[in-house]
Enzyme design. Structure first.
Site, short mmCIF file in Angstrom:
data_model
loop_
_atom_site.label_atom_id
_atom_site.label_comp_id
_atom_site.label_asym_id
_atom_site.label_seq_id
_atom_site.Cartn_x
_atom_site.Cartn_y
_atom_site.Cartn_z
N LYS A 1 -9.42 13.36 78.24
CA LYS A 1 -9.60 12.47 76.45
C LYS A 1 -11.08 12.49 76.48
O LYS A 1 -11.50 12.07 77.19
CB LYS A 1 -8.46 11.28 76.69
CG LYS A 1 -8.12 10.42 76.17
CD LYS A 1 -7.26 10.78 75.44
CE LYS A 1 -6.62 10.73 74.40
NZ LYS A 1 -5.05 10.71 73.92
N ASP B 1 -6.93 12.34 67.86
CA ASP B 1 -5.72 10.65 68.62
C ASP B 1 -6.42 9.70 67.38
O ASP B 1 -7.07 10.28 66.38
CB ASP B 1 -6.84 10.39 70.21
CG ASP B 1 -5.92 9.75 70.47
OD1 ASP B 1 -4.97 10.16 70.99
OD2 ASP B 1 -6.68 8.34 69.99
P1 NDP Z 1 -4.82 7.19 63.78
O1 NDP Z 1 -5.74 7.56 63.59
O2 NDP Z 1 -3.80 8.80 61.78
O3 NDP Z 1 -4.11 6.32 62.94
C1 NDP Z 1 -4.00 5.05 63.64
C2 NDP Z 1 -3.41 4.32 63.23
O4 NDP Z 1 -3.47 2.75 63.95
C3 NDP Z 1 -4.23 3.56 61.79
O5 NDP Z 1 -3.61 2.69 60.76
C4 NDP Z 1 -4.87 2.45 62.26
O6 NDP Z 1 -5.42 1.48 61.24
C5 NDP Z 1 -4.10 1.97 63.15
N1 NDP Z 1 -5.09 1.01 64.10
C6 NDP Z 1 -5.89 2.23 64.92
N2 NDP Z 1 -6.77 1.02 66.19
C7 NDP Z 1 -5.97 -0.82 65.70
C8 NDP Z 1 -6.47 -1.35 66.07
N3 NDP Z 1 -7.02 -1.55 67.24
N4 NDP Z 1 -6.05 -2.92 65.33
C9 NDP Z 1 -4.86 -2.45 64.38
N5 NDP Z 1 -4.80 -1.26 64.04
C10 NDP Z 1 -4.85 -0.02 64.28
O7 NDP Z 1 -4.47 8.02 64.71
P2 NDP Z 1 -3.05 8.52 64.66
O8 NDP Z 1 -1.62 8.05 64.48
O9 NDP Z 1 -3.22 9.73 65.57
O10 NDP Z 1 -2.47 7.39 66.45
C11 NDP Z 1 -1.84 6.31 66.52
C12 NDP Z 1 -1.45 6.18 68.06
O11 NDP Z 1 -0.64 6.60 69.05
C13 NDP Z 1 -2.63 5.96 69.05
O12 NDP Z 1 -2.33 5.15 69.98
C14 NDP Z 1 -2.57 7.75 69.85
O13 NDP Z 1 -2.80 7.53 71.25
C15 NDP Z 1 -1.44 7.65 69.66
N6 NDP Z 1 -1.25 9.04 70.19
C16 NDP Z 1 -0.95 10.26 68.79
C17 NDP Z 1 -0.72 11.66 69.28
C18 NDP Z 1 -1.28 12.19 67.86
O14 NDP Z 1 -0.94 13.79 68.09
N7 NDP Z 1 -1.74 11.94 67.21
C19 NDP Z 1 -0.32 11.69 70.12
C20 NDP Z 1 0.20 11.01 70.75
C21 NDP Z 1 -0.40 9.59 70.35
P3 NDP Z 1 -6.77 1.14 61.12
O15 NDP Z 1 -6.80 2.47 59.82
O16 NDP Z 1 -7.18 0.12 60.65
O17 NDP Z 1 -8.14 1.41 61.54
O1 2IT Z 2 -1.90 10.98 72.91
C1 2IT Z 2 -1.76 12.27 73.08
O2 2IT Z 2 -1.24 12.58 73.40
C2 2IT Z 2 -2.19 12.65 71.57
N1 2IT Z 2 -3.77 12.54 71.24
C3 2IT Z 2 -2.39 13.91 71.88
C4 2IT Z 2 -2.99 14.75 72.53
C5 2IT Z 2 -3.29 16.98 72.70
O3 2IT Z 2 -3.92 17.59 72.94
O4 2IT Z 2 -2.99 17.09 71.54
#
Ligand code: NDP
Ligand code: 2IT
Length: 448
Positions: free
Chosen positions: A121, A161
């Site tokens: 990460k 992420d």
């Molecule tokens: P994005 O940046 O696309 O979206 C994140 C969302 O969560 C936004 O709405 C953001 O609001 C909100 N957010 C982020 N940080 C905070 C915080 N500290 N407090 C409140 N709201 C928050 O990210 P993803 O959708 O990609 O990721 C969301 C979650 O999913 C994370 O935990 C990530 O690790 C996990 N994840 C992502 C994967 C992926 O493929 N993208 C895979 C597996 C897990 P704001 O815009 O106001 O910050």
């Molecule tokens: O938390 C996660 O699994 C991710 N942000 C996706 C990682 C990846 O390599 O696709």
């Protein structure tokens, strides 16, 4: 000395990392008792220590010509079963503790996917909010100017992420290609025209809903007609909502860090398209949803209140999809009182230990992120496979493979939970199944 105590003494203050490690170590105790060689080979000491941590300066110019300095990181946690693999997070809260917890979780998640990927990460405390495209590009270029020497298609393959989506992956890839003079599959989440995989943007959200369907099927139920709470409004939340709508659920909430919306009527495709444009193109705030759909209600965030009102609505299922520790003990009680019977984590470690304890003791179905959100990295693995073959699978094929993988993770969790006397406990099952696979690879490969 107890291993947990030793980890805390060695890196005091890494609260999130301690939290993630504690959960896994507690779950795998019966495995250690059955396999004394794990203790003899100091597996816990080895698996909790990253193979390599890279920390670097990221200087960049803003549009006014002012210089800024951020901190860049890459945690190369474990490569026993494949190249390091995991996302990059750009968010002001990013620090070593958060990235180590994410890399640790990623190691077991990736093992569960059935694909050959190690765990890693990275990211930066850079805040993309309010920055112009040019500022984001210059930041990404500076970040990659250092990161490129540590990664590669067979070494370490980053992805997105929080704060890192298609735009950032594009800028990062462009700089990597220039510096390395190679067009390779060094990042996943690439654009469709330059090596990306169909379904990768959708994969985490879709996979999470597929996983929840498998959970419900064990109780002869389905998603159809269920009322669902979703938090976040980014990549994971959007595609969770998309699949939920497609499967006939009623989704009533979304959020960002400023607040959340409650839409009693439920969302449809048009409303979701509004959210996608709002978040992915205009980069606006979720408050605008309520301005556009006046029958919905916006409530600003109030961190001092000690609970999140999003989790305090009548519902059947909850899909936390924003960030770590977004459901505390009080939120968990609210969810239970409101009739929620299933939690499928889209975000990484959204539930505090108190929240998890409440879910498990109440007997509702609870899926930890490392199982239910593994669809994203799984399709990243499929993107790597397609890049290696220099071909592209059709959408249906990737989607079908994603479904098969989520089904197999679901089964692996239940089988491991059953084997160790915790039937139906997806958390224990996921931790054990992921752990055993990584540990066996480490033992096969000697002391390295
Ligand atoms: P994005 O940046 O696309 O979206 C994140 C969302 O969560 C936004 O709405 C953001 O609001 C909100 N957010 C982020 N940080 C905070 C915080 N500290 N407090 C409140 N709201 C928050 O990210 P993803 O959708 O990609 O990721 C969301 C979650 O999913 C994370 O935990 C990530 O690790 C996990 N994840 C992502 C994967 C992926 O493929 N993208 C895979 C597996 C897990 P704001 O815009 O106001 O910050
Ligand atoms: O938390 C996660 O699994 C991710 N942000 C996706 C990682 C990846 O390599 O696709």
């Amino acid at each position: 000395m107890d291993i947990m105590e030793a980890i805390k003494l060695r890196d005091p203050g890494e609260r999130e990392f301690h939290q993630a490690v504690y959960e896994v170590l507690e779950s795998v105790k019966p495995v250690l008792d059955r396999h004394p060689e794990y203790r003899r080979m100091k597996i816990l000491e080895r698996i909790t220590e990253p193979e390599r941590v890279i920390m670097f300066r990221v200087p960049w110019f803003d549009d006014q010509g002012e210089i800024h300095v951020n901190r860049g990181f890459r945690i190369q946690m474990n490569s026993a079963i494949g190249p390091y693999k995991g996302g990059l997070r750009f968010h002001p809260s990013v620090n070593l503790s958060i990235l180590k917890f994410l890399a640790f979780e990623q190691t077991f998640k990736n093992a569960l996917t059935t694909l050959p990927m190690g765990g890693g990460k990275g990211g930066s405390d850079f805040d993309p909010k309010g920055k112009s495209d040019n500022e984001v590009m210059r930041f990404c270029q500076s970040f990659m100017t250092e990161l490129f020497r540590h990664i590669g298609p067979d070494t370490d393959v980053p992805a997105g992420d929080i704060g890192v989506g298609a735009r950032e992956i594009g800028y990062l890839f462009g700089m990597y290609r220039r510096l390395s003079n190679q067009f390779s599959g060094v990042l996943t989440g690439k654009g469709l025209g330059w090596g990306g995989s169909l379904i990768r943007p959708e994969a985490t959200g879709y996979g999470c809903v597929y996983f929840a369907s498998e959970m419900l099927a064990t109780q002869n139920q389905s998603i159809k007609g269920k009322t669902c709470l979703v938090s976040g409004a980014g990549n994971v939340a959007q595609h969770t909502v998309e699949k939920l709508i497609e499967m006939g659920a009623r989704v009533v909430t979304l959020s960002d860090s400023s607040g959340y919306i409650y839409d009693e009527e439920g969302m449809d495709k048009d409303k979701l398209n509004f959210v996608k444009k709002l978040k992915n193109i205009r980069r606006g705030r979720i408050r605008e949803y309520a301005e556009n759909y006046p029958r919905s209600i916006y409530t600003p965030a109030d961190p001092a209140s000690g609970f999140n009102p999003l989790w305090n609505h009548k519902a059947d299922c909850a899909f936390p999809s924003a960030t770590q520790n977004e459901i505390n003990g009080r939120d968990a009680q609210n969810l239970l009182v409101n009739g929620v019977k299933l939690i499928a984590e889209g975000s990484n470690m959204p539930s505090t230990p108190e929240a998890i304890a409440a879910f498990l003791s109440s007997g509702i179905q609870y899926a930890p992120g490392k199982a239910s959100n593994a669809g994203g990295v799984a399709v990243s693995g499929l993107e790597m496979a397609q890049n290696s073959m220099r071909l592209r699978w059709p959408r249906e094929e990737v989607d079908q493979r994603l479904r098969t993988i989520m089904k197999s993770i679901h089964k692996a969790c239940l089988d491991a939970a059953e084997e160790y006397g915790k039937p139906g406990n997806y958390m224990v099952g996921a931790n054990i199944a992921g752990f055993v696979k990584v540990v066996n690879a480490m033992l096969d490969q000697g002391l390295v």
